[in-house]
Design an enzyme around this catalytic site. Sequence first.
Site, PDB file in Angstrom:
ATOM      1  CG  ASP A   1      -2.135   0.646   1.302  1.00 58.46           C
ATOM      2  OD1 ASP A   1      -2.545   1.242   0.069  1.00 58.46           O
ATOM      3  OD2 ASP A   1      -3.110   0.884   2.203  1.00 58.46           O
TER       4      ASP A   1
ATOM      5  CG  LEU B   1       8.750 -17.809  -3.624  1.00 58.62           C
ATOM      6  CD1 LEU B   1       8.874 -16.908  -2.310  1.00 58.62           C
ATOM      7  CD2 LEU B   1       9.750 -15.998  -4.733  1.00 58.62           C
TER       8      LEU B   1
ATOM      9  CG  HIS C   1       0.323   1.713  -9.396  1.00 58.38           C
ATOM     10  ND1 HIS C   1       0.134   1.421  -8.197  1.00 58.38           N
ATOM     11  CD2 HIS C   1      -0.857   2.449 -10.137  1.00 58.38           C
ATOM     12  CE1 HIS C   1      -1.560   2.422  -7.444  1.00 58.38           C
ATOM     13  NE2 HIS C   1      -1.759   2.457  -8.680  1.00 58.38           N
TER      14      HIS C   1
HETATM   15  C1  FPP Z   1      -2.260  -0.010  -3.499  1.00 60.27           C
HETATM   16  O1  FPP Z   1      -1.414   1.612  -3.095  1.00 60.27           O
HETATM   17  C2  FPP Z   1      -1.434  -0.838  -4.710  1.00 60.27           C
HETATM   18  C3  FPP Z   1      -2.169  -0.850  -5.438  1.00 60.27           C
HETATM   19  C4  FPP Z   1      -3.629  -1.214  -5.399  1.00 60.27           C
HETATM   20  C5  FPP Z   1      -1.576  -1.939  -6.290  1.00 60.27           C
HETATM   21  C6  FPP Z   1      -0.376  -3.032  -6.155  1.00 60.27           C
HETATM   22  C7  FPP Z   1       0.034  -2.791  -7.185  1.00 60.27           C
HETATM   23  C8  FPP Z   1       1.924  -3.505  -7.486  1.00 60.27           C
HETATM   24  C9  FPP Z   1       2.452  -2.527  -6.855  1.00 60.27           C
HETATM   25  C10 FPP Z   1       1.860  -3.139  -9.377  1.00 60.27           C
HETATM   26  C11 FPP Z   1       1.609  -4.118 -10.095  1.00 60.27           C
HETATM   27  C12 FPP Z   1       2.067  -5.768  -9.630  1.00 60.27           C
HETATM   28  C13 FPP Z   1       2.527  -6.930 -10.001  1.00 60.27           C
HETATM   29  C14 FPP Z   1       2.548  -7.785 -10.081  1.00 60.27           C
HETATM   30  C15 FPP Z   1       3.030  -5.916 -12.085  1.00 60.27           C
HETATM   31  P1  FPP Z   1      -2.242   2.754  -3.594  1.00 60.27           P
HETATM   32  O2  FPP Z   1      -2.334   3.136  -4.897  1.00 60.27           O
HETATM   33  O3  FPP Z   1      -3.805   1.926  -2.971  1.00 60.27           O
HETATM   34  O4  FPP Z   1      -2.125   3.882  -3.097  1.00 60.27           O
HETATM   35  P2  FPP Z   1      -2.602   5.233  -1.715  1.00 60.27           P
HETATM   36  O5  FPP Z   1      -3.474   4.564  -0.850  1.00 60.27           O
HETATM   37  O6  FPP Z   1      -0.588   5.830  -1.600  1.00 60.27           O
HETATM   38  O7  FPP Z   1      -3.300   5.958  -2.467  1.00 60.27           O
END
Ligand code: FPP
Length: 245
Positions: free
Chosen positions: A22, A136, A39
């Site tokens: 997050d 893994l 991201h």
């Molecule tokens: C949460 O941060 C993150 C996500 C919803 C996406 C997580 C995905 C990745 C790190 C990359 C994709 C994965 C792969 C396998 C390539 P948020 O956007 O909710 O952040 P915020 O809470 O600060 O708004």
Amino acid sequence: MQQEKGILDKEKLPRHVAIIMDGNGRWAKKRNMPRTFGHKAGVEALREIIKMSDEIGIEYLTIYAFSTENWKRSAEEVGALMGLLLEYFTKELEELHRKNVRIRILGDIDGMPKGTERQQLALHRAIDRTKENTGLTLNIALNYGGQQEILRAAKSIALKAVNGEADPTQLTKEAFEQELFTHDEPPVDFLIRTSGEFRLSNFLLWQCAYAEFYITDVLWPDFNRDTYRDALLAYAGRDRRFGGA
Ligand code: FPP
């Protein structure tokens, strides 16, 4: 027992680590950049954490990449995340395979919306290519919801009962677990959530029954080998009682 500072004791590592990655959006905002920039940086962080998990001998790593609720985000953000996903599976698959990593997807791949056909194909290809691997296990939760997963398992068992293939009065915890996406895997030992939020967000509701939680204020793109080591050291110091005294 006191741990030598910074040294990970293999005996005290969790078998199964789960991570809620997050804070990508906030990380980008702090830099006056669009959320998608966060991201992208998040994928870099993920790459290192997968590498380190493999190197130190974690057996199962489950990451929350995209929830069933994340489709509600803007088309631009969903498109960017789907693009990153496709790029990741195209570029990284062979290296992960060489490292003997087994990729599993937790979630409904075929239920992903129209326009994600290339992603669906890439996911099926990754699962198939790595299914015999013995290193893994990398579970990627995608189009995933914990409640939906439990409901899906319940439906499957109900159908078996209706068809006379199972006796519902004899249902065991173990048999139920075979219906979950994580069948044959141990429960989550250690759940890490970055960015300081104290929520489970519909992630691995069943599998986290006795998981140790670790919440850090670090935003996901800043999560690195050092912060991961700190988390694992904290786990090593936990006294797990599984409901006992
Ligand atoms: C949460 O941060 C993150 C996500 C919803 C996406 C997580 C995905 C990745 C790190 C990359 C994709 C994965 C792969 C396998 C390539 P948020 O956007 O909710 O952040 P915020 O809470 O600060 O708004």
